[in-house]
Design a protein around this motif. Structure first.
Motif, mmCIF file in Angstrom:
data_model
loop_
_atom_site.group_PDB
_atom_site.id
_atom_site.type_symbol
_atom_site.label_atom_id
_atom_site.label_comp_id
_atom_site.label_asym_id
_atom_site.label_seq_id
_atom_site.Cartn_x
_atom_site.Cartn_y
_atom_site.Cartn_z
ATOM 1 N N UNK A 133 8.423 -11.666 40.355
ATOM 2 C CA UNK A 133 7.790 -10.628 39.541
ATOM 3 C C UNK A 133 8.356 -10.724 38.131
ATOM 4 N N UNK A 134 7.516 -10.405 37.153
ATOM 5 C CA UNK A 134 8.001 -10.337 35.771
ATOM 6 C C UNK A 134 8.027 -11.675 35.075
ATOM 7 N N UNK A 135 8.871 -11.767 34.034
ATOM 8 C CA UNK A 135 9.033 -13.024 33.310
ATOM 9 C C UNK A 135 7.897 -13.355 32.380
ATOM 10 N N UNK A 136 7.174 -12.334 31.871
ATOM 11 C CA UNK A 136 6.073 -12.558 30.918
ATOM 12 C C UNK A 136 6.265 -11.639 29.720
ATOM 13 N N UNK A 137 6.151 -12.203 28.509
ATOM 14 C CA UNK A 137 6.407 -11.420 27.303
ATOM 15 C C UNK A 137 5.425 -11.767 26.184
ATOM 16 N N UNK A 138 5.211 -10.795 25.315
ATOM 17 C CA UNK A 138 4.496 -11.022 24.061
ATOM 18 C C UNK A 138 5.560 -11.238 22.998
ATOM 19 N N UNK A 139 5.642 -12.482 22.510
ATOM 20 C CA UNK A 139 6.620 -12.849 21.486
ATOM 21 C C UNK A 139 5.870 -13.141 20.194
ATOM 22 N N UNK A 140 6.349 -12.576 19.074
ATOM 23 C CA UNK A 140 5.616 -12.690 17.814
ATOM 24 C C UNK A 140 6.532 -13.127 16.674
ATOM 25 N N UNK A 141 5.886 -13.555 15.597
ATOM 26 C CA UNK A 141 6.590 -13.856 14.347
ATOM 27 C C UNK A 141 6.906 -12.527 13.672
ATOM 28 N N UNK A 142 8.188 -12.147 13.565
ATOM 29 C CA UNK A 142 8.532 -10.827 13.022
ATOM 30 C C UNK A 142 8.191 -10.662 11.540
ATOM 31 N N UNK A 143 7.961 -11.776 10.854
ATOM 32 C CA UNK A 143 7.566 -11.673 9.443
ATOM 33 C C UNK A 143 6.097 -11.279 9.298
ATOM 34 N N UNK A 144 5.319 -11.576 10.327
ATOM 35 C CA UNK A 144 3.883 -11.295 10.269
ATOM 36 C C UNK A 144 3.483 -10.080 11.107
ATOM 37 N N UNK A 145 4.237 -9.824 12.171
ATOM 38 C CA UNK A 145 3.898 -8.741 13.103
ATOM 39 C C UNK A 145 5.142 -7.886 13.341
ATOM 40 N N UNK A 146 5.086 -6.654 12.884
ATOM 41 C CA UNK A 146 6.243 -5.771 13.016
ATOM 42 C C UNK A 146 6.037 -4.658 14.035
ATOM 43 N N UNK A 147 4.795 -4.434 14.439
ATOM 44 C CA UNK A 147 4.501 -3.407 15.432
ATOM 45 C C UNK A 147 3.309 -3.859 16.270
ATOM 46 N N UNK A 148 3.056 -3.161 17.375
ATOM 47 C CA UNK A 148 1.949 -3.539 18.248
ATOM 48 C C UNK A 148 0.612 -3.501 17.522
ATOM 49 N N UNK A 149 0.430 -2.524 16.641
ATOM 50 C CA UNK A 149 -0.847 -2.421 15.930
ATOM 51 C C UNK A 149 -1.073 -3.606 14.987
ATOM 52 N N UNK A 150 0.026 -4.260 14.570
ATOM 53 C CA UNK A 150 -0.100 -5.410 13.671
ATOM 54 C C UNK A 150 -0.661 -6.646 14.368
ATOM 55 N N UNK A 151 -0.756 -6.608 15.705
ATOM 56 C CA UNK A 151 -1.308 -7.756 16.435
ATOM 57 C C UNK A 151 -2.785 -7.947 16.088
ATOM 58 N N UNK A 152 -3.460 -6.851 15.762
ATOM 59 C CA UNK A 152 -4.870 -6.940 15.391
ATOM 60 C C UNK A 152 -5.033 -7.844 14.171
ATOM 61 N N UNK A 153 -6.002 -8.757 14.257
ATOM 62 C CA UNK A 153 -6.267 -9.680 13.163
ATOM 63 C C UNK A 153 -5.422 -10.936 13.183
ATOM 64 N N UNK A 154 -4.523 -11.053 14.169
ATOM 65 C CA UNK A 154 -3.630 -12.213 14.222
ATOM 66 C C UNK A 154 -4.108 -13.223 15.271
ATOM 67 N N UNK A 155 -3.417 -14.365 15.310
ATOM 68 C CA UNK A 155 -3.719 -15.440 16.251
ATOM 69 C C UNK A 155 -2.628 -15.457 17.339
ATOM 70 N N UNK A 156 -3.043 -15.154 18.564
ATOM 71 C CA UNK A 156 -2.104 -15.052 19.677
ATOM 72 C C UNK A 156 -2.441 -16.103 20.730
ATOM 73 N N UNK A 157 -1.433 -16.866 21.127
ATOM 74 C CA UNK A 157 -1.628 -17.915 22.131
ATOM 75 C C UNK A 157 -1.478 -17.356 23.545
#
Length: 367
Positions: A133-157
């Motif tokens: 169970x577990x072992x899955x995360x959303x990892x982001x570039x902190x310079x481009x995404x600082x909060x969950x709402x900042x994910x909008x408009x970005x490119x996520x793999x």
């Protein structure tokens, strides 16, 4: 079962997914034999069977298989019936190998298990146990995404169209009120389907702004300067959700039930050892990765990745049903009938013999 027309629509959708096509690795590669799992002197074959072919991925979320192979738990349980391991890079190729008889038993994620079961009209595979169970995360570039709402408009793999993490991300994005076309990945967020092996390079080059991925890819991104914005476990009741199951060919289960029980005994003993010896287990998993792939994980990746995974015999069946519902909600799957996908009788027999509590199939077991 659903009406024939509903099944046809379901299969049409599933057939369009790369999740159900053969990966470049074909039917998997033969894992290297480093001599750690020797057949004990005087051991006897179970059911007179020479070998049992077991598939798994070189991912830490398949840690039960990695440790069980490395420490010889499976071979000990199987006596003189030799373990023949096979490595896979993606769920579709492992399902194809199971369908063809190239493997008998496999460790695999929930989405390919669901798809494989539906595609075969419930006639080929069964889920016979849990693993992790577990072992899955959303990892982001902190310079481009600082909060969950900042994910909008970005490119996520995500690893692959329709795979377990892809479905989870699409479902989470929908919960934010964002619209994404599930096939193209275009919309309020651009979903980039990227193999876990190349996602770290895509992140370093700036071609993606983050990724919803399993371990150890998530921790590899963190080692490159990424920040964990969300741990998927936080979205689930009790922070538990199935990430790895154990599946078997129905024909093999019918013909060799004692062999299946032996593999499950090895799995139960492996998980017990992992949970009692986390540091030694982590080292054993890394040794197996090095044996299979020629490269061990560095400590700054291995340590945080291992901590985020829970190893359990419980298949967490209710969460599989929820994950299927997420795929339906995302537009990647017609509502499936999963009754009969589980046969937990062999596992519960092993658990009772070990003095452990039995597990539940959430009403999705064989009748």
């Amino acid at each position: 079962m659903p009406a024939p027309s509903a099944l046809r629509r379901s299969f049409a959708v599933l057939a369009a997914l790369p999740l159900l096509t053969l990966a470049a690795c074909g039917y998997g590669s033969q894992a290297k034999d480093d001599g750690t799992a020797k057949v004990a002197a005087g051991a006897k074959k179970i059911d007179g069977l020479d070998t049992v072919k077991i598939g798994y991925f070189g991912n830490l979320t398949h840690g039960t298989a990695l440790v069980g192979m490395q420490k010889g738990f499976f071979q000990k349980a199987l006596g003189a019936t030799k373990v023949e391991p096979a490595l896979f890079n993606a769920g579709p190729s492992e399902i194809e190998a199971l369908n063809s008889g190239s493997i008998d038993i496999g460790w695999i994620g929930p989405s390919p298990a669901i798809n494989g079961y539906v595609k075969s009209q419930g006639k080929n595979l069964r889920i016979i146990g849990g693993s992790a169970s577990g072992g899955v995360k959303l990892v982001v570039n902190p310079d481009k995404i600082k909060s969950l709402k900042d994910v909008k408009g970005k490119r996520i793999a995500t690893p692959q169209l329709g795979n377990t993490q892809d479905v989870a991300f699409l479902n989470w994005a929908a919960d934010q009120g964002w619209k994404i076309d599930p096939q193209s990945g275009k919309g309020d967020v651009t979903v980039v389907r990227s193999d876990n092996k190349v996602t770290p390079d895509a992140y370093k080059s700036g071609s993606v702004d983050g990724a919803w991925v399993p371990e150890p890819t998530a921790s590899k991104l963190v080692a490159e300067g990424g920040k964990v914005l969300l741990d998927e476990a936080s979205l689930w009741p009790e922070k538990k959700f199935v990430i790895t199951n154990i599946i078997v060919r129905q024909e093999f289960l019918k013909e060799h039930p004692k062999v299946v029980e032996a593999v499950l005994k090895g799995s139960v003993e492996t998980n017990k050892w992992i949970n009692a010896n986390p540091d030694a287990a982590k080292a054993a998993a890394n040794e197996r990765l090095a044996t299979d792939s020629g490269k061990a994980l560095p400590a700054d990746v291995l340590d945080p990745a291992w901590k985020s995974i829970q190893f359990t015999d419980d298949p967490l069946a209710s969460t599989l049903n929820t994950e299927a519902a997420h795929a339906v909600k995302a537009g990647l799957l017609q509502k499936p009938d999963l009754k009969g996908i589980y046969d937990l009788a062999p596992l519960n027999k092993v658990l009772k013999a070990e003095g452990e509590p039995t597990v539940d199939d959430a009403g999705l077991g064989v009748k």
